[in-house]
Design a protein around this motif. Structure first.
Motif, short mmCIF file in Angstrom:
data_model
loop_
_atom_site.label_atom_id
_atom_site.label_comp_id
_atom_site.label_asym_id
_atom_site.label_seq_id
_atom_site.Cartn_x
_atom_site.Cartn_y
_atom_site.Cartn_z
N MET A 1 -3.18 9.27 3.52
CA MET A 1 -2.20 8.26 3.16
C MET A 1 -1.43 8.75 1.94
O MET A 1 -1.97 9.35 1.04
CB MET A 1 -2.90 6.93 2.85
N SER A 2 -0.15 8.47 1.90
CA SER A 2 0.68 8.87 0.78
C SER A 2 0.53 7.90 -0.37
O SER A 2 -0.23 6.94 -0.30
CB SER A 2 2.14 8.92 1.25
N GLU A 3 1.28 8.17 -1.43
CA GLU A 3 1.27 7.24 -2.56
C GLU A 3 1.73 5.87 -2.09
O GLU A 3 2.44 5.75 -1.10
CB GLU A 3 2.17 7.77 -3.68
N ARG A 4 1.33 4.86 -2.82
CA ARG A 4 1.70 3.48 -2.44
C ARG A 4 3.20 3.31 -2.62
O ARG A 4 3.73 3.48 -3.70
CB ARG A 4 0.92 2.49 -3.30
N ARG A 5 3.89 3.01 -1.55
CA ARG A 5 5.34 2.84 -1.59
C ARG A 5 5.73 1.39 -1.81
O ARG A 5 6.76 1.10 -2.40
CB ARG A 5 5.95 3.31 -0.28
N VAL A 6 4.92 0.48 -1.28
CA VAL A 6 5.22 -0.94 -1.36
C VAL A 6 3.93 -1.66 -1.75
O VAL A 6 2.90 -1.47 -1.13
CB VAL A 6 5.72 -1.48 0.01
N SER A 7 4.02 -2.49 -2.77
CA SER A 7 2.85 -3.25 -3.22
C SER A 7 2.87 -4.65 -2.64
O SER A 7 3.94 -5.26 -2.52
CB SER A 7 2.82 -3.34 -4.74
N ALA A 8 1.70 -5.13 -2.31
CA ALA A 8 1.57 -6.50 -1.80
C ALA A 8 1.96 -7.48 -2.90
O ALA A 8 1.67 -7.26 -4.06
CB ALA A 8 0.15 -6.76 -1.34
N PRO A 9 2.61 -8.57 -2.51
CA PRO A 9 2.99 -9.56 -3.51
C PRO A 9 1.78 -10.39 -3.95
O PRO A 9 0.81 -10.53 -3.21
CB PRO A 9 3.99 -10.44 -2.76
N ASP A 10 1.86 -10.92 -5.15
CA ASP A 10 0.88 -11.90 -5.59
C ASP A 10 1.32 -13.23 -5.01
O ASP A 10 2.45 -13.67 -5.27
CB ASP A 10 0.83 -11.99 -7.12
N ILE A 11 0.47 -13.84 -4.21
CA ILE A 11 0.83 -15.09 -3.55
C ILE A 11 0.13 -16.25 -4.24
O ILE A 11 -1.09 -16.28 -4.32
CB ILE A 11 0.50 -15.04 -2.05
N ASP A 12 0.92 -17.16 -4.74
CA ASP A 12 0.42 -18.37 -5.39
C ASP A 12 0.20 -19.42 -4.31
O ASP A 12 1.15 -19.83 -3.65
CB ASP A 12 1.45 -18.86 -6.42
N PRO A 13 -1.05 -19.86 -4.10
CA PRO A 13 -1.31 -20.83 -3.03
C PRO A 13 -0.54 -22.14 -3.20
O PRO A 13 -0.29 -22.85 -2.24
CB PRO A 13 -2.82 -21.09 -3.13
N LEU A 39 0.38 -2.85 4.77
CA LEU A 39 1.64 -2.40 4.16
C LEU A 39 1.63 -0.88 3.99
O LEU A 39 2.65 -0.23 4.24
CB LEU A 39 1.84 -3.07 2.80
N ASP A 40 0.49 -0.32 3.60
CA ASP A 40 0.39 1.13 3.43
C ASP A 40 0.57 1.85 4.76
O ASP A 40 1.28 2.87 4.82
CB ASP A 40 -0.96 1.50 2.81
N ILE A 41 -0.05 1.34 5.81
CA ILE A 41 0.11 1.96 7.13
C ILE A 41 1.57 1.93 7.55
O ILE A 41 2.13 2.93 8.00
CB ILE A 41 -0.78 1.26 8.18
N ALA A 42 2.21 0.77 7.41
CA ALA A 42 3.60 0.64 7.82
C ALA A 42 4.50 1.55 6.99
O ALA A 42 5.38 2.23 7.53
CB ALA A 42 4.05 -0.81 7.70
N ALA A 43 4.30 1.59 5.67
CA ALA A 43 5.14 2.44 4.81
C ALA A 43 4.97 3.91 5.16
O ALA A 43 5.96 4.65 5.20
CB ALA A 43 4.79 2.19 3.35
N ASP A 44 3.73 4.33 5.43
CA ASP A 44 3.50 5.73 5.81
C ASP A 44 4.22 6.06 7.11
O ASP A 44 4.87 7.11 7.21
CB ASP A 44 2.01 6.01 5.96
N GLN A 45 4.12 5.19 8.09
CA GLN A 45 4.74 5.47 9.38
C GLN A 45 6.26 5.43 9.29
O GLN A 45 6.95 6.26 9.90
CB GLN A 45 4.22 4.50 10.45
N LEU A 46 6.80 4.48 8.53
CA LEU A 46 8.26 4.46 8.34
C LEU A 46 8.71 5.71 7.61
O LEU A 46 9.77 6.27 7.93
CB LEU A 46 8.67 3.20 7.59
N GLY A 47 7.90 6.16 6.65
CA GLY A 47 8.21 7.38 5.91
C GLY A 47 8.20 8.62 6.78
O GLY A 47 8.84 9.63 6.46
N GLU A 48 7.47 8.55 7.89
CA GLU A 48 7.44 9.67 8.85
C GLU A 48 8.65 9.63 9.78
O GLU A 48 8.78 10.49 10.64
CB GLU A 48 6.17 9.59 9.69
N GLY A 49 9.48 8.60 9.63
CA GLY A 49 10.69 8.51 10.45
C GLY A 49 10.57 7.64 11.68
O GLY A 49 11.48 7.60 12.50
N ARG A 50 9.45 6.94 11.82
CA ARG A 50 9.32 6.04 12.97
C ARG A 50 10.22 4.83 12.80
O ARG A 50 10.47 4.38 11.68
CB ARG A 50 7.87 5.58 13.13
N SER A 51 10.66 4.29 13.91
CA SER A 51 11.53 3.12 13.89
C SER A 51 10.70 1.85 13.66
O SER A 51 9.47 1.86 13.78
CB SER A 51 12.28 2.98 15.21
#
Length: 83
Positions: A1-13, A39-51
């Motif tokens: 896995m690459s570096e974290r590209r997108v961090s999960a938001p803090d969600i206030d209930p 989010l990490d899986i999606a960012a990695d795959q988008l970074g690989e050029g997947r649609s």
């Protein structure tokens, strides 16, 4: 896995998020993993050029997410990467 590209938001209930992030509590509850995992899986795959839809299909077929959950994850990541 690459570096974290997108961090999960803090969600206030007390303040339900809008948009794709509104799915995140349900995603965590349903699949038993933190949303950051997806989010990490999606960012990695988008970074690989997947649609968008290729990543949605991967999350569905390879990881068992439902279509709405997978689409929300990918949409959130794409929006954050575009910022």
């Amino acid at each position: 896995m690459s570096e974290r590209r997108v961090s999960a938001p803090d969600i206030d209930p007390a303040n339900k998020p809008k948009g794709p992030a509104s799915y995140f509590p349900s995603i965590e509850k349903t699949y038993g993993l933190p949303v950051q995992h997806w989010l990490d899986i999606a960012a990695d795959q988008l970074g690989e050029g997947r649609s968008h839809m290729q990543v949605v299909e991967s999350l569905k077929t390879e990881h068992g997410l439902g279509h709405g959950h997978a689409n929300a994850v990918v949409a959130y990541v794409k929006a954050k990467l575009a910022d």
